[in-house]
Design an enzyme around this catalytic site. Structure first.
Site, PDB file in Angstrom:
ATOM      1  N   CYS A 148       1.114  -1.383  -0.442  1.00  0.00           N
ATOM      2  CA  CYS A 148      -0.282   0.238  -0.267  1.00  0.00           C
ATOM      3  C   CYS A 148       0.684   1.361  -0.185  1.00  0.00           C
ATOM      4  O   CYS A 148       0.498   2.405   0.565  1.00  0.00           O
ATOM      5  CB  CYS A 148      -1.284   0.483   1.501  1.00  0.00           C
ATOM      6  SG  CYS A 148      -1.815  -1.545   1.307  1.00  0.00           S
ATOM      7  N   HIS A 405      -9.168   3.586  -2.008  1.00  0.00           N
ATOM      8  CA  HIS A 405      -8.196   2.999  -1.387  1.00  0.00           C
ATOM      9  C   HIS A 405      -7.497   2.233  -2.635  1.00  0.00           C
ATOM     10  O   HIS A 405      -7.103   1.237  -2.916  1.00  0.00           O
ATOM     11  CB  HIS A 405      -7.087   2.784  -0.481  1.00  0.00           C
ATOM     12  CG  HIS A 405      -5.839   1.838  -0.226  1.00  0.00           C
ATOM     13  ND1 HIS A 405      -4.886   2.649  -0.496  1.00  0.00           N
ATOM     14  CD2 HIS A 405      -5.441   0.587   0.619  1.00  0.00           C
ATOM     15  CE1 HIS A 405      -4.176   1.416  -0.363  1.00  0.00           C
ATOM     16  NE2 HIS A 405      -4.499   0.824   0.584  1.00  0.00           N
ATOM     17  N   CYS A 435       0.062   1.857   6.642  1.00  0.00           N
ATOM     18  CA  CYS A 435       0.837   0.855   6.695  1.00  0.00           C
ATOM     19  C   CYS A 435       0.584   0.083   5.715  1.00  0.00           C
ATOM     20  O   CYS A 435      -0.005   0.475   5.083  1.00  0.00           O
ATOM     21  CB  CYS A 435      -0.854   0.423   8.031  1.00  0.00           C
ATOM     22  SG  CYS A 435      -2.295  -0.005   7.127  1.00  0.00           S
ATOM     23  N   GLY A 437       0.740  -4.103   4.392  1.00  0.00           N
ATOM     24  CA  GLY A 437       0.727  -5.527   3.964  1.00  0.00           C
ATOM     25  C   GLY A 437       2.000  -5.865   4.775  1.00  0.00           C
ATOM     26  O   GLY A 437       2.815  -5.809   3.922  1.00  0.00           O
TER      27      GLY A 437
END
Length: 450
Positions: A148, A405, A435, A437
């Site tokens: 991300c 997102h 954050c 993954g």
């Protein structure tokens, strides 16, 4: 006669900044880090203090931002970009960046695009989009996948290359079609090592993102109501920003085709974000069922939307940008990426933000606006509470719960959203963070010069 440094191939491109000028700028940068020996022979070398990407005070060696643009963000599988390939989302941004900044494409030293779900992080399709956008083959391109944070990682990588003297001007951004490439499409457990089950951390990397959200909510005592409150506020802020026209400067409208149920294509122009929903309240969100765990608190309403979109940032060395007359709208102060427990991957920003601020010699209190990706309301809330960030500084135009997102796009999209708001409010410092993954977090510090 003054020596002239030639570019590869031996000839100087017409209408370009002289390679002599660039070489002298690099030499002067080195000289600033070295002082002559004193008469008593002590301290023959002196390391000048530096921040991560740009010095505390403005300097010719700063990594500056000349442009930050994005497409609208569309709903995956049912929105305006559901039939639009990644190449056709990126291409208009290449065109718009050149048109708005008047940068000579021949002077762009490198391009990097973040992507998560395409095979090979979209290395081939991103190169194609460069050509569709009118950029010449002379400019090299690569792609990066750090989940991300891919869009922000691309910006940081280009900024690092500028800081190191590898290039003087670069493009960085991200793109994602979550319609055409689902999050789990590339995962085939039959091809994974059988040893994963014997290693707790390795096995934890396969934990569904929604379960990591539940883990964060449980560990840090974040209630369902608190999560729904943040989600409702995200929609309210995004809707207010849309109504006030606050996204207009950052969005490049995209003309594309959309197919109906019978496969008939119609030309449309996507010009606004599709995610914000009027009438979203804590009460309406409270009626949704948990999406990942029986009795849990993470729902479709307090998690980020699945989306399609692209974003692009033009960066340069300050001295070169000034020489060429490129617009300077901000500078990239610092960047940090950290690792955390994969089972609690959502806490990444709470660790990454202080790390990035430390590199820029700043504190949380110095920052005017925080763009914190709302992957889940649980993890965004944890970061805000842990770092004691006033909510009026967080995602003032809404976050991913309302806007969406598109994975590889988000990091650079946040920069495009941040800078106009810093300008509008007369503020100076911003942070973008998310954050990641498998248990990481990333953050970048941006200073406005508008």
């Amino acid at each position: 006669a003054q020596a002239r440094i030639q570019p590869p191939g031996g000839s100087v491109p017409p209408q370009s900044v002289s390679w002599t000028f660039i070489a002298m700028q690099r030499l002067q940068t080195l000289v600033r880090h070295v002082r002559p020996a004193t008469q008593d022979g002590t301290s023959p070398l002196h390391a000048a203090p530096t921040a991560s990407m740009s010095s505390t005070e403005r300097s010719d060696d700063d990594v500056v931002i000349c442009s930050a643009l994005r497409t609208p963000i569309a709903k995956a599988r049912r929105g305006g970009f559901k039939d639009t390939p990644c190449e056709d989302m990126l291409a208009p941004l290449f065109k718009a960046t050149v048109e708005r900044t008047k940068v000579d494409p021949k002077l762009i030293g490198d391009i990097q695009i973040g992507n998560v779900s395409q095979p090979g992080a979209g290395a081939t399709t991103s190169r194609m989009s460069q050509f569709l956008g009118g950029l010449p083959f002379d400019i090299p391109l690569s792609t990066v996948n750090r989940q991300c944070s891919s869009g922000l990682q691309a910006v940081a990588n280009i900024a690092s290359n500028i800081k190191a003297g590898v290039i003087d001007i670069g493009l960085a951004g991200g793109v994602e079609s979550m319609t055409m490439y689902g999050m789990a499409d590339s995962i085939d457990l039959n091809k994974f090592s059988t040893h994963i089950v014997d290693n707790e951390l390795a096995a934890a990397c396969l934990t569904p993102m929604g379960i990591t959200s539940e883990n964060v909510a449980a560990k840090y005592g974040i209630s369902r109501e608190t999560q729904d409150t943040l989600a409702a506020a995200s929609h309210a802020k995004a809707l207010a920003a849309q109504k006030a026209g606050l996204f207009q400067d950052e969005i490049v409208p995209v003309t594309t085709k959309v197919k109906d149920a019978k496969g008939v294509a119609t030309d449309i122009t996507v010009s606004v974000d599709e995610g914000p929903r009027a009438g979203t309240t804590v009460q309406s969100l409270g009626g949704l069922k948990p999406a990942f765990k029986a009795g849990g608190s993470t729902t479709a309403g307090n998690a980020s939307q699945v989306s399609d979109g692209a974003s692009l940032v033009l960066l340069a060395r300050r001295s070169v940008a000034q020489k060429l007359g490129l617009p300077i709208i901000g500078r990239f102060r610092s960047y940090a990426v950290v690792g955390v427990d994969p089972l609690l991957m959502g806490i990444g920003p709470a660790v990454a933000i202080p790390a990035a601020l430390s590199k820029a010699n700043l504190s949380v209190n110095d920052v005017d606006i925080f763009e914190i990706n709302e992957a889940f309301a649980s993890q965004a809330t944890m970061t805000v509470e842990h770092l004691k960030i006033p909510m009026d500084k967080v995602n003032p135009k809404g976050g991913a719960i309302a806007l969406g997102h598109p994975l590889g796009c988000t990091g650079s999209r946040q920069i495009a959203t941040l800078l106009p708001e810093l300008k509008r409010t007369g503020k100076k410092l911003g942070v973008v963070s998310m954050c990641i993954g498998t248990g990481m977090g990333a953050a970048g510090v941006i200073e406005s010069e508008q």
